[in-house]
Scaffold this active site. Structure first.
Site, PDB file in Angstrom:
ATOM      1  N   SER A 270     110.567   3.436 -17.632  1.00  0.00           N
ATOM      2  CA  SER A 270     109.851   4.019 -16.519  1.00  0.00           C
ATOM      3  C   SER A 270     109.642   3.148 -15.183  1.00  0.00           C
ATOM      4  O   SER A 270     109.772   1.800 -14.669  1.00  0.00           O
ATOM      5  CB  SER A 270     109.083   5.193 -16.026  1.00  0.00           C
ATOM      6  OG  SER A 270     109.148   6.112 -15.015  1.00  0.00           O
TER       7      SER A 270
ATOM      8  N   ASP B 138     118.955  12.658 -16.335  1.00  0.00           N
ATOM      9  CA  ASP B 138     117.743  11.876 -15.637  1.00  0.00           C
ATOM     10  C   ASP B 138     116.984  13.131 -14.484  1.00  0.00           C
ATOM     11  O   ASP B 138     117.640  12.274 -13.087  1.00  0.00           O
ATOM     12  CB  ASP B 138     117.232  10.940 -15.920  1.00  0.00           C
ATOM     13  CG  ASP B 138     116.019  10.062 -15.855  1.00  0.00           C
ATOM     14  OD1 ASP B 138     114.937  11.271 -14.637  1.00  0.00           O
ATOM     15  OD2 ASP B 138     115.936   8.984 -16.292  1.00  0.00           O
TER      16      ASP B 138
ATOM     17  N   HIS C 293     115.113  11.566 -18.488  1.00  0.00           N
ATOM     18  CA  HIS C 293     113.785  10.285 -18.455  1.00  0.00           C
ATOM     19  C   HIS C 293     112.826  10.451 -19.546  1.00  0.00           C
ATOM     20  O   HIS C 293     112.147   9.778 -19.876  1.00  0.00           O
ATOM     21  CB  HIS C 293     113.070  10.808 -16.986  1.00  0.00           C
ATOM     22  CG  HIS C 293     112.657   9.704 -16.905  1.00  0.00           C
ATOM     23  ND1 HIS C 293     113.069   8.550 -16.029  1.00  0.00           N
ATOM     24  CD2 HIS C 293     110.741   9.810 -16.715  1.00  0.00           C
ATOM     25  CE1 HIS C 293     112.501   7.745 -16.215  1.00  0.00           C
ATOM     26  NE2 HIS C 293     110.787   8.038 -15.789  1.00  0.00           N
TER      27      HIS C 293
END
Lengths: 299, 299
Positions: A163, A243, A278
């Site tokens: 991320s 995600d 995620h």
């Protein structure tokens, strides 16, 4: 400065060290976790220079400390097998006592974005790029009892992340191509200049001049002329199609892919993983692939 | 009762389902996590009876919910490879509204010890043995949309666990030898009648008559005449020598080993792992071995 070892934990045949050191980049103590694989985890083997192991740096995402991925990322299984050390830096200074530092999850504490802030009041402490590319390696690779230079090979380093940390891994690799043998990223923020997370962070740390943002944006860095005609990149990216941050346009891997294609640079592989989200359930599933990718260039 | 699916998470090629159902054993809602391996994780393949997969039940330790080991235990890597489902029950009723229920970490909420309490006020809700050996399997193996009997094979079930859950796995296996094909345990409480955790829990749930305790104590169950001359056990135990609870005498694996030896029962392997502690860093390191152990008898 030299590390203090807060804990030593046996895991996957090696040792996870919970470290802390005073950082001159951030002006704060910084926590770091270091996984030492089996061959260098016991002190008996730590004195033979021929046994030095390569290093994979994992940059974590928003809100994370070095502990989250150490506990839930599952990198140590493959790192143990390949005999690679893993370094988990923190995601920002902590306790810099700046007003507003702890107000949002996506700016300030836990959200350093791996840049050197140029805007007050952040520019005093939020020097995460300098910390990651210069101060932390110098401390880690220091010889003797202060660092781990007797067991870690400073000439073999790769970088990965998740991320915000995926943004960090890709952008630092592209900015400093001599520092890392390869890069990879899980659900990375690929084009921070064009997403809400990036606009907030870059605006706050770097100011409103968007030209300054481009130097920290993987998609813009690939577009930059520097890469044309150079050797292929060594980049692996995984993104889950389930995600929510991907769906909301925070990650924008397609922009990165398009820039790679337009720049005619090879060596970039982006996988879209059906249904994956995620979370660390996604990270742990593909962690082995990312260690394997690094191992191709580190071993 | 039928399960409600609170979340479905892609991981290691399969799906982790976060479930909840109303339990008649405990009189409370009970959370359960279920990892479905790749072959049965997609609904398309869920209707073929020939594709049913075996089940490994993981009983968690003190204070844990079904989530802890789902996130940090790393059983799914090996479960995915062997095509085995993993079931994570909760460690106690929650919200039974009994005075004192939430006062200690090692009694009441999060500390059901996998027994049916006989003492008031616990006997109304703390029926964890009935829940684990009867109600939960009946619910899981129910056919159709209410359960998972169309994809899980009720004839192939093994059991494992950690700490208090290791006690649960060993004692339920020895008490109900026809229910499970094998058992294993990580850092189990092996002789609860003889350690502080067990004395507190068994005293509270089962009363002061220690004869009743023996029916729930793996070491005492092995000593019981039932096992003499029977088939070998199928038991794997791992304990870390750096585990503070081991050092404090809460686990007592040596007592279990001695009982096994004195009863002349075969098929029990106890490994002492140098330096490993009681944490998920230990569990995750050896999780694969425990899935491999179960796979020997499930596949």
């Amino acid at each position: 400065m030299a590390f203090e070892t807060k804990a030593t934990i046996a895991t996957f045949g090696g040792k996870l060290l919970k470290l802390s050191h005073q950082s001159s980049s951030t002006g704060t103590p910084m926590a770091v976790n270091l996984y030492l694989p089996p061959s260098v985890a016991s002190s008996a083997s730590s004195t033979s220079p021929s046994r030095k192991v390569p290093v994979l740096i994992f940059l974590s995402g928003l809100t994370c400390t070095p502990d989250n991925c150490s506990e839930k990322g599952f990198f140590h299984a493959a790192a143990s097998r390949h005999n690679i050390a893993i370094v988990y830096p923190d995601t920002s200074p902590r306790g810099a006592s700046i007003a507003g530092e702890d107000e949002s999850y996506d700016f300030g504490t836990g959200a350093g974005f791996y840049v050197d802030a140029t805007q007050k009041p952040w520019s005093e402490n939020y020097k995460m790029e300098s910390y990651i590319v210069k101060e932390l390696p110098e401390a880690l690779f220091a010889p003797g009892s202060g660092g781990f230079g007797d067991v870690l090979d400073r000439t073999r380093v790769s970088i990965t992340g998740h991320s915000m940390g995926g943004h960090g891994a890709l952008s630092l690799y592209l900015k400093h191509p001599t520092l890392y043998r390869s890069a990879s990223a899980l659900a990375p923020i690929c084009n921070p200049s064009q997403c809400a997370w990036g606009e907030k962070a870059f605006g706050g740390y770097l100011g409103e001049d968007k030209a300054a943002w481009k130097k920290h944006d993987a998609t813009e860095l690939v577009r930059g002329s520097d890469w044309k005609g150079k050797d292929d990149l060594r980049v692996l990216v995984d993104v889950g199609t389930g995600d929510n941050f991907y769906k909301q346009g925070q990650l924008l891997p397609e922009n990165f892919e398009r820039a790679v294609q337009e720049a005619s640079v090879g060596g970039v592989k982006v996988n879209y993983r059906e249904d994956y989200d995620h979370s660390y359930f996604f990270i742990s599933t593909f962690a082995q692939d990312h260690v394997d990718h690094a191992a191709k260039y580190l071993l």
